[in-house]
Enzyme design. Structure first.
Site: not given
Length: 337
Positions: A117, A141
């Site tokens: 990501t 995250y």
């Protein structure tokens, strides 16, 4: 020779499964269906319901189906949730990935494609972000994904693995043929949520923060069509099979749109002038994330086919309308565990 796709019943995973099956690859999907949908899978894919951290199960699948590659999607992905539940994210995204990598090494799998990501870059400020930009994630995250990248690189050095890490920017849209899309009703992706509002699934849309250092005060993101992203995975697979080097690559188009830009495009494409509520910033949201996207073109020969925001929105809206009518799809082959 088969490919194991973990989390393949999820949004991005199901589109990659489509791309693989479309080229006659033999695909086995391992998914616990906590957020994925079995009816999103191509009927030619074998679905095994289970956990990626189940080493015995992974070993059995590798042996039974002759797995030669793993494409690893299974993960938790909601930034605000990672802030409130960091240990859940380190378990789901880091500890379970470690178990999967260990099982892969023990079973002799030599090629892995890892779903990462842009959140690993943290809050890099304005401008385009290349893969050389320092990784400095600002939420659990992003940290959980960066830890997994490090694990994969270290494991590759120790055990001779080939790998590609693909760092996604904002993924949106749906399969142009209507075979898959973002099916979760509780998704947090902007284009998904705005499409739900436009089709009457939600009552209204919130914009979280209008005081960022951007031209209109809202966050700017690089939106990539999910089918273009699926083709990037196929290109990465081709390169690894040809003996290509280990790579970490951004997946985006190299241009950004603000939240207000996206909302206006959804209104224009849908023909619906839906209500918008202004709310405070969410924790963990950087102001601007735009991909430096040249390296993936140079290294993999990847070229996007759907680089157009109204097209992305049109496909997302078509999928929402399809969900509203109810899907009538064939069921995939479900293997017993």
């Amino acid at each position: 020779m088969s490919i194991l796709v973990t989390g393949g019943a999820g949004y991005i995973g199901s589109h990659v499964v489509l791309a693989l099956v479309d080229r006659a690859e033999d695909v086995v999907v391992l998914d616990d269906l906590s957020t994925g949908f079995a009816d999103s899978l191509h009927p030619a894919a074998r679905l095994v319901v289970g956990d990626v951290s189940d080493a015995a199960l992974v070993a059995r699948l590798v042996a039974e189906y002759g797995i030669t590659e793993i494409i690893h999607f299974a993960a938790k992905i909601v930034v605000p949730d990672s802030v409130s539940d960091p240990l859940g994210y380190y378990l789901g995204n880091t500890a379970k990935t470690r178990s999967l990598f260990a099982a892969a090494v023990a079973a002799g799998v030599k090629r892995i494609i890892f779903s990462s990501t842009a959140a690993v870059y943290g809050d890099p400020g304005a401008g385009v972000i290349s893969e050389d930009h320092p990784a400095a994630p600002i939420n659990p995250y992003g940290r959980s994904k960066l830890m997994s990248e490090w694990m994969l690189a270290d494991t590759a050095r120790a055990h001779g693995l080939q790998y590609t890490v693909l760092r996604y920017f904002n993924v949106a849209g749906a399969d142009p043929e209507g075979r898959a899309g973002q099916s979760s009703r509780q998704a947090t992706h902007l284009i998904k949520v705005a499409s739900q509002v436009a089709t009457g699934e939600r009552a209204g849309l919130e914009i979280f923060g209008t005081d960022y250092a951007t031209p209109d005060g809202t966050c700017i993101r690089d939106y990539i069509h999910v089918s273009d992203l699926a083709r990037a995975h196929v290109a990465a697979l081709n390169a690894l099979r040809a003996g290509g080097q280990n790579l970490t690559l951004n997946c985006g188009y190299g241009r950004g749109y603000s939240v207000r830009d996206v909302v206006e495009v959804v209104k224009q494409v849908s023909g619906v002038d839906f209500p918008v509520k202004i709310s405070p910033r969410r924790s963990g949201d950087p102001a601007t994330l735009v991909a430096g996207a040249q390296r993936i073109r140079d290294e993999l020969g990847w070229e996007p086919l759907l680089d157009d925001l109204p097209t992305i929105v049109r496909h997302a809206l078509a999928w929402e309308r399809r969900l509203g009518r109810g899907k009538a799809q064939q069921s995939p082959q479900v293997a017993t565990v």
